[in-house]
Design an enzyme around this catalytic site. Structure first.
Site, PDB file in Angstrom:
ATOM      1  N   ARG A  47       0.823  -1.216   0.000  1.00  0.00           N
ATOM      2  CA  ARG A  47       0.000   0.000   0.000  1.00  0.00           C
ATOM      3  C   ARG A  47       0.856   1.264   0.000  1.00  0.00           C
ATOM      4  NH1 ARG A  47      -2.168  -3.625  -1.145  1.00  0.00           N
ATOM      5  NH2 ARG A  47      -4.044  -4.622  -0.374  1.00  0.00           N
ATOM      6  N   SER A  73     -11.329   0.047   3.203  1.00  0.00           N
ATOM      7  CA  SER A  73     -10.512  -0.222   4.393  1.00  0.00           C
ATOM      8  C   SER A  73      -9.929   1.089   4.917  1.00  0.00           C
ATOM      9  CB  SER A  73      -9.384  -1.195   4.055  1.00  0.00           C
ATOM     10  OG  SER A  73      -9.906  -2.421   3.594  1.00  0.00           O
ATOM     11  N   GLU A  93      -5.435   4.492   6.090  1.00  0.00           N
ATOM     12  CA  GLU A  93      -5.131   4.283   4.677  1.00  0.00           C
ATOM     13  C   GLU A  93      -5.544   5.485   3.823  1.00  0.00           C
ATOM     14  OE1 GLU A  93      -6.185   0.996   1.226  1.00  0.00           O
ATOM     15  OE2 GLU A  93      -5.807   0.319   3.268  1.00  0.00           O
TER      16      GLU A  93
END
Length: 351
Positions: free
Chosen positions: A160, A239, A343
């Site tokens: 990520r 998420s 995130e």
């Protein structure tokens, strides 16, 4: 280019949260994107680049500067090569590749947002991530004032993360190039345990491309991870926290905390993440810390379908959302000694 002033930003995000931008510009060509960026930089004006808005948390006060919506279009398929303009809708691009019989991104179906955002976050799900298929990223380099082409290696992809995320003020993605696989209509090897179980195949097996894509879409929809305006569980950024990656010492201390809290027979999720590193599950941490599906009594709550998604139930403010996020972070830290990391990109706010 279209230009608006004191323009609302909330409708441009999947959270449907955030105040207005001083100036909102919509660019439909690479040249327009570059011109807007150069204009803002020359004037010393803060710049916010918006794609699909699926990974943004914008403060209630909005953004005092130029918000640039990248609305460029273009899909080019040449053999197994794929080039996407940054503004292309990612889910449409996945569908086009499946239709063309090309494997490599079919398990990334249903992820909201634009193609240009995928290398920034190194988007991944259900055993695939874009780092494995991206060959080049064409971007405008705000430091040099030139358009550059970065190879996969130069993008510095990790979980990520990427060069673009590490230096968010430098690059504006214009185009993304991929190399996919022609496997005679079959998917890439199924690597995610849940997907393999639902498909009824062992990990590493291939299935028809459309079957893989449709299975992932059903799994995502069951978790509120496919956009649906009528379903407030999808008024989210998917998420909200990344899965923690722990070194050996930290993971050992974490396991001790788990046993103390949950009992000697309980083991936390653990996945190899490189030399001396272990990845665990943020969703598991949140749930075991007491934040179950649907948690919350205000206008911002945990999704009723997945503990990893924080949602706007319809009339939340960004501060409502952040209050919930801070409560979850503090609860997980107190329970397990691990600090969750958000995130989504925060604009004018932070945890």
């Amino acid at each position: 280019m279209q230009e608006l002033h004191d323009a609302p930003l909330a409708p441009l995000t999947t959270f449907r949260l955030g105040g207005p931008a001083t100036r909102l510009v919509t660019a439909t060509t690479d040249d327009e994107v570059i011109a807007a960026v150069r204009e803002a930089d020359a004037a010393g004006t803060p710049l916010l680049v918006i794609g699909g808005g699926s990974n943004l948390v914008i403060g209630d006060k909005g953004f005092d500067g130029t918000a640039l919506v990248v609305a460029t279009k273009g899909v080019t398929l040449d053999g197994t090569g794929l080039e996407l303009a940054a503004g292309e809708v990612w889910t449409d691009a996945v569908a086009a590749c499946v239709e063309a019989g090309l494997a490599g991104i079919e398990c990334l179906a249903g992820i909201p947002g634009s193609a240009g955002a995928t290398p920034i976050q190194n988007v991944g799900a259900y055993g695939q991530e874009v780092a494995s298929t991206i060959t080049e990223v064409v971007a405008y380099d705000r430091r040099s004032g030139e358009t550059v082409t970065l190879s996969n290696e130069e993008c510095a992809f990790s979980y990520r993360h990427s060069r673009f995320k590490a230096d968010p003020e430098r690059y504006v993605v214009l185009r993304v190039r991929f190399r996919l696989e022609d496997a005679d209509g079959m998917s890439g090897p199924v690597r995610y345990a849940e997907t393999a179980r639902v498909l009824g195949v062992p990990p590493g097996e291939r299935v028809p491309l459309a079957t893989a894509r449709d299975t992932v879409l059903k799994l995502r929809a069951g978790k509120g991870m496919v956009l649906d305006p009528q379903d407030h569980d999808t008024w989210s950024a998917g998420s909200f926290f990344t899965n923690p990656i722990l070194d050996d010492e930290t993971f050992a201390a974490f396991r001790t905390r788990v046993r103390e809290r949950l009992g000697d027979g309980v083991e936390p999720p653990a996945y190899p993440a490189g030399d001396g590193l272990t990845k665990t599950s943020a969703a598991w941490l949140i749930d075991k810390a007491g934040f179950t599906k649907g948690y919350g009594s205000g206008p911002a709550r945990i999704s009723t379908k997945h503990t990893l998604a924080l949602t706007n139930r319809g009339d939340a403010t960004t501060e409502d959302l952040l209050a919930l996020a801070r409560e979850v972070v503090a609860g997980v830290r107190d329970a397990f000694g691990i600090t969750l990391v958000n995130e989504p990109v925060m604009v004018g706010v932070g945890l």
